[in-house]
Design an enzyme around this catalytic site. Structure first.
Site, PDB file in Angstrom:
ATOM      1  N   ASP A 258       0.866  -1.176   0.000  1.00 58.36           N
ATOM      2  CA  ASP A 258       0.000   0.000   0.000  1.00 58.36           C
ATOM      3  C   ASP A 258       0.911   1.237   0.000  1.00 58.36           C
ATOM      4  O   ASP A 258       2.142   1.134   0.117  1.00 58.36           O
ATOM      5  CB  ASP A 258      -0.979  -0.010   1.187  1.00 58.36           C
ATOM      6  CG  ASP A 258      -2.161   0.930   0.935  1.00 58.36           C
ATOM      7  OD1 ASP A 258      -2.122   1.722  -0.033  1.00 58.36           O
ATOM      8  OD2 ASP A 258      -3.147   0.887   1.698  1.00 58.36           O
TER       9      ASP A 258
HETATM   10  C1  BGC Z   1      -4.989   3.420   0.291  1.00 61.80           C
HETATM   11  C2  BGC Z   1      -5.215   2.446  -0.847  1.00 61.80           C
HETATM   12  C3  BGC Z   1      -4.991   3.115  -2.168  1.00 61.80           C
HETATM   13  C4  BGC Z   1      -3.606   3.717  -2.180  1.00 61.80           C
HETATM   14  C5  BGC Z   1      -3.257   4.377  -3.484  1.00 61.80           C
HETATM   15  C6  BGC Z   1      -3.707   4.213   0.151  1.00 61.80           C
HETATM   16  O1  BGC Z   1      -3.663   5.273   1.036  1.00 61.80           O
HETATM   17  O2  BGC Z   1      -4.981   2.706   1.504  1.00 61.80           O
HETATM   18  O3  BGC Z   1      -6.514   1.921  -0.772  1.00 61.80           O
HETATM   19  O4  BGC Z   1      -5.156   2.187  -3.208  1.00 61.80           O
HETATM   20  O5  BGC Z   1      -3.539   4.706  -1.165  1.00 61.80           O
HETATM   21  O6  BGC Z   1      -3.896   5.560  -3.677  1.00 61.80           O
END
Ligand code: BGC
Length: 606
Positions: A258
């Protein structure tokens, strides 16, 4: 594919292999700290494998062109984005989608999202989000399918089918990414990013099935979670990523961290940047989302023999395989088709399906004396509330490239449907939320909540006057979209105080009040339930919200949505969910009544 990739990898330097594992940020949206610098130069040097947050054929083409023209090996880039509930045509938030219980429609929403996203230059979506959640204080409950593992699994598979259609090489299919692996929805206390401590039995029975269903449906990638699991961050958790995901479930695709989750393992207390990168790679994370830790440290770790070259090769190979399956080696501009961009995005057809799905997601929580549907003519309607004429919040969190200016408010939807057949009086009635501290936090990124210049009393007075000349009142109330999204956790999940004050004044007029709710989580509504004559839960229903709400209120569509997460009466009951184990002494409301009876009988005979 194996032969092609083997040949390609034999030409790659160590730096270029590490480059493939590096995802850089360019573009429009911010979901965390901006960490990518000198992106163009790094692309030239082959030090970037994927981009997050850039879309439109024009922008993607420009960056891909730079990569193909100026990097040594011309390995095309992946272009990724958070397409969660639609790309440009926005569907209801996932919690609303799940309330349809309609797998065909849910799959269709993902299909349309894939068609629009690929027409906009993208080839990788960070969806489906399948985290089971039982705590409505957690803001991201809005992004998932509620509390049921079976339904969650069916939806996970339907979404993967919609995005990938079993053939990633088509121009209108897209690499899906199931997230957040794993157990992110079980964050302690409903506080985002928080730790999870859970028995394996509980994991396998309730929380892991939807991820596995996505894997079984052939999902091409998996995103790790921010949380720790039984003391070890998911992003560096070898048991989770290797033993469960790769070995037990036979997942062969690509694992991405993530956003900055590898680097953040240092904040968890795991070690310095070098150490956390070793742990993530060893656990099985192939791609590093935006923090560049792999790029900066893995060579040193290799020199110090803390990791092996095979580990780096393995990660690089999985990324190249994804690119191969997407057809990018045949044509790096596979997804850059101006004609598709002009004809496939935000079409009439897509909007009409979005309306149908929105209608289907609404849940009629109460309808006393069949007050709904409303009469289609000769009606004086008081349309009141901070969300009654709103176009912004209806999009819901993570609404990707959705444009609020294209959304239909409830006021507009009623006008579209009935023109002048009924009389509509409108008043805002209250702000969405007034608590200055919460407002400041909610507006930190988006600035989408503005306060009315008028005092609360004056707004309420205007609303009451309108109510008095109306036959029936529709009060459109709920949350700001940013209240239920990432980081949007609440201790109190009732309606904000200023909206309750408005409702109290409306109830006091003795006119029938119908609540139309917009929110991204279950709310506590016992008082509202007691006083309103009807309650229609509409979630954040996306682009077509107003048209859909109007159709349901006036009986053009019969609402049939069912809740997929429990609405508690009070936050103190949380976690409250339908599939809990029985205790030895289940609550029996009659028990106490019986005892009173017994006492009364005793007194009588004494
Ligand atoms: C979130 C994800 C997301 C990623 C990319 C993160 O902060 O937890 O769900 O896909 O950002 O934007």
């Amino acid at each position: 594919m194996e032969a092609f990739i083997e040949t390609l990898m034999s030409k790659m330097t160590l730096a270029e292999k590490l480059g493939q594992t590096n995802m850089a940020f360019i573009g429009r949206d911010i979901t965390g700290p901006i960490l990518s610098q000198n992106v163009d130069e790094k692309i030239r040097q082959g030090l970037i494998g994927a981009i997050i947050n850039t879309y439109t054929v024009e922008d993607v083409r420009r960056i891909q062109q730079l990569c193909i023209d100026e990097s040594r090996l011309k390995i095309p880039l992946l272009f990724s984005y958070d397409v969660i509930h639609g790309h440009r045509t926005i569907f209801p938030i996932a919690l609303g989608l799940s309330a349809t219980w309609d797998l065909k429609l849910i799959e269709q929403s993902a299909r349309i999202a894939a068609e629009e996203a690929t027409a906009d230059g993208l080839n990788w979506v960070f969806s489906p989000m399948v985290d089971i959640a039982r705590d409505p204080r957690w803001g991201r409950i809005s992004e998932g399918s509620g509390e049921d593992p079976w339904l969650g699994s069916q939806i996970a598979a339907a979404m993967v089918r919609g995005y990938q259609v079993d053939d990633l090489s088509r121009t209108d299919t897209i690499l899906a990414c199931v997230k957040h692996f794993a157990l992110y929805g079980a964050a302690e206390g409903g506080r985002d990013y928080n730790s999870v401590d859970m028995s394996p039995l509980h994991m396998y029975q309730y929380y892991l099935p939807p991820y596995q269903a996505a894997v079984n449906a052939g999902v091409g990638s998996v995103m790790t979670a921010f949380n720790g699991i039984n003391g070890i961050p998911a992003t560096g958790n070898r048991w989770l990523l290797n033993d469960v995901l790769r070995e037990q479930w036979k997942f062969e695709g690509l694992i991405v961290s993530d956003y900055a989750a590898i680097k953040e393992m240092s904040v968890h207390g795991v070690g310095d940047l070098q150490e956390v990168c070793i742990q993530a790679l060893t656990a099985g994370v192939d791609m590093d989302m935006v923090d560049e830790g792999y790029l900066e440290t893995l060579k040193k770790s290799l020199d110090e023999k803390k990791i092996t070259e095979q580990q780096i090769d393995q990660a690089c190979r999985r990324i190249l395989e994804a690119k191969y399956k997407l057809g990018l080696f045949n044509d790096p501009f596979h997804y850059c088709n101006e004609k598709r961009a002009q004809t496939m995005i935000f079409t009439e057809k897509n909007r009409s399906i979005a309306k149908e799905i929105a209608c289907r997601s609404f849940v009629l929580l109460k309808n006393d004396r069949q007050i709904l549907p409303l009469a289609k003519s000769k009606l004086k309607l008081g349309l009141i509330g901070p969300l009654a004429d709103d176009q912004k919040h209806v999009l819901g969190g993570w609404s990707a490239a959705g444009d609020w200016k294209q959304c239909v408010s409830v006021r507009q939807g009623i006008q579209n449907l009935l023109q002048d057949q009924i009389e509509v009086f409108y008043a805002k009635g209250s702000n969405l939320i007034e608590d200055p501290l919460i407002l400041q936090q909610l507006n930190a990124f988006s600035n989408d909540i503005s306060l009315d210049n008028r005092s609360a009393d004056i707004m309420i007075e205007e609303a009451v006057q309108i109510a008095q000349k109306s036959d029936v009142i529709i009060a459109v109330v709920g949350e700001a979209q940013s209240m239920s999204t990432e980081g949007g956790c609440r201790v109190d999940i009732g309606l904000p105080e200023c909206q309750k004050r408005l409702l109290k004044a409306l109830f006091e007029t003795q006119k029938p009040v119908i609540l139309v709710l917009m929110n991204g989580r279950p709310l506590t509504l016992p008082w509202e339930h007691e006083h309103a004559q009807a309650i229609l839960e509409t979630w954040f229903a996306g682009t077509e919200t107003g048209n859909a709400v109007a159709e349901v209120l006036f009986g053009f569509y019969n609402p049939s949505g069912k809740l997929t997460s429990t609405f508690p009466r009070h936050v103190g009951q949380i976690p409250l969910y339908y599939n809990h184990k029985r205790t030895g002494r289940p609550f029996d409301p009659n028990r106490f009544i019986d005892r009173f009876k017994v006492n009364r009988i005793r007194t009588h005979f004494n």
